[in-house]
Write a protein that holds these residues in place. Structure first.
Motif, PDB file in Angstrom:
ATOM      1  N   GLN A  98       0.844  -1.203   0.000  1.00 31.98           N
ATOM      2  CA  GLN A  98       0.000   0.000   0.000  1.00 31.98           C
ATOM      3  C   GLN A  98       0.884   1.260   0.000  1.00 31.98           C
ATOM      4  O   GLN A  98       0.656   2.196  -0.773  1.00 31.98           O
ATOM      5  N   LEU A  99       1.911   1.239   0.859  1.00 33.51           N
ATOM      6  CA  LEU A  99       2.817   2.389   0.921  1.00 33.51           C
ATOM      7  C   LEU A  99       3.549   2.574  -0.417  1.00 33.51           C
ATOM      8  O   LEU A  99       3.741   3.700  -0.872  1.00 33.51           O
ATOM      9  N   THR A 100       3.925   1.444  -1.049  1.00 32.20           N
ATOM     10  CA  THR A 100       4.611   1.540  -2.346  1.00 32.20           C
ATOM     11  C   THR A 100       3.693   2.200  -3.380  1.00 32.20           C
ATOM     12  O   THR A 100       4.141   2.992  -4.212  1.00 32.20           O
ATOM     13  N   ALA A 101       2.398   1.872  -3.307  1.00 27.96           N
ATOM     14  CA  ALA A 101       1.444   2.512  -4.233  1.00 27.96           C
ATOM     15  C   ALA A 101       1.441   4.027  -3.994  1.00 27.96           C
ATOM     16  O   ALA A 101       1.426   4.813  -4.944  1.00 27.96           O
ATOM     17  N   TYR A 102       1.495   4.454  -2.725  1.00 30.67           N
ATOM     18  CA  TYR A 102       1.538   5.893  -2.450  1.00 30.67           C
ATOM     19  C   TYR A 102       2.842   6.504  -2.953  1.00 30.67           C
ATOM     20  O   TYR A 102       2.855   7.626  -3.471  1.00 30.67           O
ATOM     21  N   MET A 103       3.938   5.740  -2.786  1.00 40.42           N
ATOM     22  CA  MET A 103       5.228   6.282  -3.244  1.00 40.42           C
ATOM     23  C   MET A 103       5.192   6.471  -4.763  1.00 40.42           C
ATOM     24  O   MET A 103       5.702   7.447  -5.292  1.00 40.42           O
ATOM     25  N   LEU A 104       4.560   5.507  -5.452  1.00 42.24           N
ATOM     26  CA  LEU A 104       4.444   5.631  -6.911  1.00 42.24           C
ATOM     27  C   LEU A 104       3.567   6.831  -7.288  1.00 42.24           C
ATOM     28  O   LEU A 104       3.875   7.581  -8.206  1.00 42.24           O
ATOM     29  N   LEU A 105       2.498   7.028  -6.519  1.00 38.27           N
ATOM     30  CA  LEU A 105       1.621   8.177  -6.791  1.00 38.27           C
ATOM     31  C   LEU A 105       2.354   9.499  -6.530  1.00 38.27           C
ATOM     32  O   LEU A 105       2.178  10.473  -7.265  1.00 38.27           O
ATOM     33  N   ASN A 135       3.040  12.457  -9.189  1.00 41.39           N
ATOM     34  CA  ASN A 135       2.463  13.784  -8.973  1.00 41.39           C
ATOM     35  C   ASN A 135       3.471  14.839  -8.525  1.00 41.39           C
ATOM     36  O   ASN A 135       3.226  16.022  -8.697  1.00 41.39           O
ATOM     37  N   TYR A 136       4.561  14.402  -7.874  1.00 44.11           N
ATOM     38  CA  TYR A 136       5.589  15.358  -7.433  1.00 44.11           C
ATOM     39  C   TYR A 136       6.923  14.914  -8.017  1.00 44.11           C
ATOM     40  O   TYR A 136       7.272  15.268  -9.115  1.00 44.11           O
ATOM     41  N   LYS A 137       7.655  14.100  -7.255  1.00 35.40           N
ATOM     42  CA  LYS A 137       8.883  13.490  -7.757  1.00 35.40           C
ATOM     43  C   LYS A 137       9.127  12.227  -6.942  1.00 35.40           C
ATOM     44  O   LYS A 137       8.550  12.082  -5.844  1.00 35.40           O
ATOM     45  N   ALA A 138       9.992  11.328  -7.451  1.00 38.13           N
ATOM     46  CA  ALA A 138      10.184  10.031  -6.781  1.00 38.13           C
ATOM     47  C   ALA A 138      10.689  10.228  -5.354  1.00 38.13           C
ATOM     48  O   ALA A 138      11.714  10.878  -5.148  1.00 38.13           O
ATOM     49  N   PRO A 139       9.976   9.695  -4.363  1.00 41.49           N
ATOM     50  CA  PRO A 139      10.474   9.842  -2.981  1.00 41.49           C
ATOM     51  C   PRO A 139      11.578   8.815  -2.713  1.00 41.49           C
ATOM     52  O   PRO A 139      11.511   7.707  -3.255  1.00 41.49           O
ATOM     53  N   PRO A 140      12.564   9.141  -1.899  1.00 42.71           N
ATOM     54  CA  PRO A 140      13.615   8.154  -1.612  1.00 42.71           C
ATOM     55  C   PRO A 140      13.088   7.018  -0.720  1.00 42.71           C
ATOM     56  O   PRO A 140      13.593   5.909  -0.751  1.00 42.71           O
ATOM     57  N   TYR A 141      12.058   7.315   0.074  1.00 38.37           N
ATOM     58  CA  TYR A 141      11.488   6.310   0.979  1.00 38.37           C
ATOM     59  C   TYR A 141      10.093   6.740   1.417  1.00 38.37           C
ATOM     60  O   TYR A 141       9.673   7.873   1.166  1.00 38.37           O
ATOM     61  N   GLY A 142       9.396   5.802   2.062  1.00 40.20           N
ATOM     62  CA  GLY A 142       8.099   6.120   2.659  1.00 40.20           C
ATOM     63  C   GLY A 142       8.133   5.616   4.097  1.00 40.20           C
ATOM     64  O   GLY A 142       9.046   4.868   4.483  1.00 40.20           O
ATOM     65  N   LEU A 143       7.141   6.019   4.895  1.00 41.44           N
ATOM     66  CA  LEU A 143       7.142   5.618   6.311  1.00 41.44           C
ATOM     67  C   LEU A 143       5.854   4.878   6.661  1.00 41.44           C
ATOM     68  O   LEU A 143       4.762   5.309   6.292  1.00 41.44           O
ATOM     69  N   SER A 167       3.820   4.241  18.077  1.00 37.90           N
ATOM     70  CA  SER A 167       4.968   5.145  18.105  1.00 37.90           C
ATOM     71  C   SER A 167       6.148   4.586  17.295  1.00 37.90           C
ATOM     72  O   SER A 167       7.218   5.182  17.272  1.00 37.90           O
ATOM     73  N   TYR A 168       5.964   3.417  16.663  1.00 32.77           N
ATOM     74  CA  TYR A 168       7.045   2.823  15.868  1.00 32.77           C
ATOM     75  C   TYR A 168       6.921   3.242  14.407  1.00 32.77           C
ATOM     76  O   TYR A 168       5.832   3.148  13.831  1.00 32.77           O
ATOM     77  N   ILE A 169       8.053   3.624  13.854  1.00 33.03           N
ATOM     78  CA  ILE A 169       8.029   4.020  12.446  1.00 33.03           C
ATOM     79  C   ILE A 169       9.040   3.180  11.675  1.00 33.03           C
ATOM     80  O   ILE A 169      10.204   3.050  12.080  1.00 33.03           O
ATOM     81  N   PHE A 170       8.584   2.551  10.604  1.00 38.87           N
ATOM     82  CA  PHE A 170       9.479   1.768   9.744  1.00 38.87           C
ATOM     83  C   PHE A 170       9.704   2.546   8.455  1.00 38.87           C
ATOM     84  O   PHE A 170       8.737   3.018   7.840  1.00 38.87           O
ATOM     85  N   ARG A 171      10.955   2.607   8.067  1.00 38.53           N
ATOM     86  CA  ARG A 171      11.292   3.296   6.812  1.00 38.53           C
ATOM     87  C   ARG A 171      11.386   2.252   5.699  1.00 38.53           C
ATOM     88  O   ARG A 171      12.098   1.250   5.829  1.00 38.53           O
ATOM     89  N   ILE A 172      10.646   2.466   4.632  1.00 38.00           N
ATOM     90  CA  ILE A 172      10.669   1.540   3.497  1.00 38.00           C
ATOM     91  C   ILE A 172      11.287   2.267   2.304  1.00 38.00           C
ATOM     92  O   ILE A 172      10.716   3.249   1.810  1.00 38.00           O
ATOM     93  N   ASP A 173      12.463   1.804   1.879  1.00 36.84           N
ATOM     94  CA  ASP A 173      13.128   2.452   0.743  1.00 36.84           C
ATOM     95  C   ASP A 173      12.377   2.155  -0.549  1.00 36.84           C
ATOM     96  O   ASP A 173      11.910   1.036  -0.765  1.00 36.84           O
ATOM     97  N   TYR A 174      12.293   3.178  -1.369  1.00 40.17           N
ATOM     98  CA  TYR A 174      11.569   3.042  -2.648  1.00 40.17           C
ATOM     99  C   TYR A 174      12.577   2.743  -3.754  1.00 40.17           C
ATOM    100  O   TYR A 174      13.493   3.528  -3.985  1.00 40.17           O
ATOM    101  N   ASP A 175      12.439   1.588  -4.376  1.00 42.48           N
ATOM    102  CA  ASP A 175      13.351   1.280  -5.488  1.00 42.48           C
ATOM    103  C   ASP A 175      12.603   0.539  -6.596  1.00 42.48           C
ATOM    104  O   ASP A 175      11.415   0.213  -6.465  1.00 42.48           O
TER     105      ASP A 175
END
Ligand code: SF4
Length: 322
Positions: free
Chosen positions: A243-250, A254-262, A267-275
């Motif tokens: 789901q997060l990857t779909a947002y990263m693609l969107l 619409n803006y520019k490729a994000p390096p990662y999503g969260l 209170s836990y945050i996982f960083r998912i690199d976009y590649d």
């Protein structure tokens, strides 16, 4: 092309049958959805504070630079010097040339460090104008009444600038408190999922749409944040990553490729690199979903009873595992 939502991708990635069954469900507001809405409201407050900070920042800049200009012209009104006037005149020409160079180059730097560039495009012409006014003021005969009046006016402008600076600091403190409450990393909230007001992010190229919970601006990057309520897992779930990857693609479209999503669980945050490999997996899932929509053939794709135990559609599922 039939559009597919990021939310449906999440359901399909959990279990294709779960997604299929969800298509016939009526929308019911669960506890999770209510909690989600509460977090969204908080994030929206944060976004409003960011808008206020930007407005106060602009006011501070206008009044502080106005006060400086008026004060310097006031000083120039108290003296008259041909040599100083020439010095200001020459310096003004350099600043004016710098402003013209920035204007000429503006297209090239649009996507790079655009924010800093745009600020320079405002500040440099202001300095050039100030220097030009000063060069003329030093040529005029001293006028004490006008000189002292301008000094008083500049003091008043400075008081107004200080007031806006105080308001800006207050908003910054409020924003930082909201960010901490939401356990968000550094960055500005620029988008919050709100059914009534947030624009839907769409990709015509891939036939996708969705609304990320939050969009953070970190430096020049736009980072989507997906918030999950409920139990905190040991690691991010595959369906949530999709789901997060779909947002990263969107965001990329619409803006520019994000390096990662969260992905945020409590209170836990996982960083998912976009590649590219993650994007490929997502697009494969989207293709599978389109085929399923065409054929109407959808089945369970796992042998994990635990997954079925936690599935919200188990009561109506013909293929559930006990
Ligand atoms: S109960 Fe199991 S098979 Fe059925 S939809 Fe849920 S996860 Fe899939």
């Amino acid at each position: 092309m039939r559009y597919i939502s990021a939310g449906d991708i999440e359901k399909y990635s959990y279990c294709p049958l779960s997604w299929w069954l969800s298509r016939k469900e009526k929308h019911v507001e669960s506890e999770g959805v209510k909690k989600h809405r509460k977090i969204g409201k908080k994030a929206e407050e944060g976004m409003k504070e960011i808008k206020r900070i930007r407005e106060f920042e602009r006011d501070v800049l206008y009044f502080a630079s106005g006060a400086t200009m008026v004060s310097l012209v006031g000083v120039a009104m108290l003296y008259s010097s041909y040599a100083i006037a020439i010095a200001f005149h020459i310096t003004a020409i350099f600043w004016l040339l710098a402003a013209l160079y920035l204007l000429w180059n503006s297209g090239r730097y649009e996507t790079l460090w655009s924010e800093a560039y745009h600020r320079m495009m405002v500040v440099i012409p202001i300095i050039a104008t100030l220097l030009s006014i000063l060069s003329v003021s030093f040529l005029i005969e001293p006028n004490y009444f006008l000189g002292y009046s301008l000094e008083i006016a500049s003091l008043l402008w400075l008081i107004v600038a200080t007031f806006f600076f105080y308001k800006m600091l207050k908003s910054e403190i409020r924003y930082s408190k909201i960010r901490k409450e939401l356990h968000l990393p550094d960055g500005e909230i620029i988008y919050v999922d709100d059914l009534e007001r947030s624009p839907i992010l769409k990709s015509e190229k891939y036939g996708l749409w969705g609304r990320p919970d939050i969009l953070l601006k970190v430096g020049e990057d736009y980072i989507p944040v997906e918030i999950k309520t409920g139990r905190v897992p040991r690691g991010p779930h595959f369906s949530h990553i999709m789901q997060l990857t779909a947002y990263m693609l969107l965001v990329e479209e619409n803006y520019k490729a994000p390096p990662y999503g969260l992905l945020k669980y409590g209170s836990y945050i996982f960083r998912i690199d976009y590649d590219e490999s993650l994007k490929r997996i997502l697009l494969e899932k989207v293709d599978e979903m389109r085929k399923a929509l065409e054929t109407g053939e959808v089945h369970r794709n796992h042998n994990r009873p635990g997954k079925c135990r936690h599935c919200s559609r188990r009561d109506i599922c013909p293929e559930r595992l006990e």
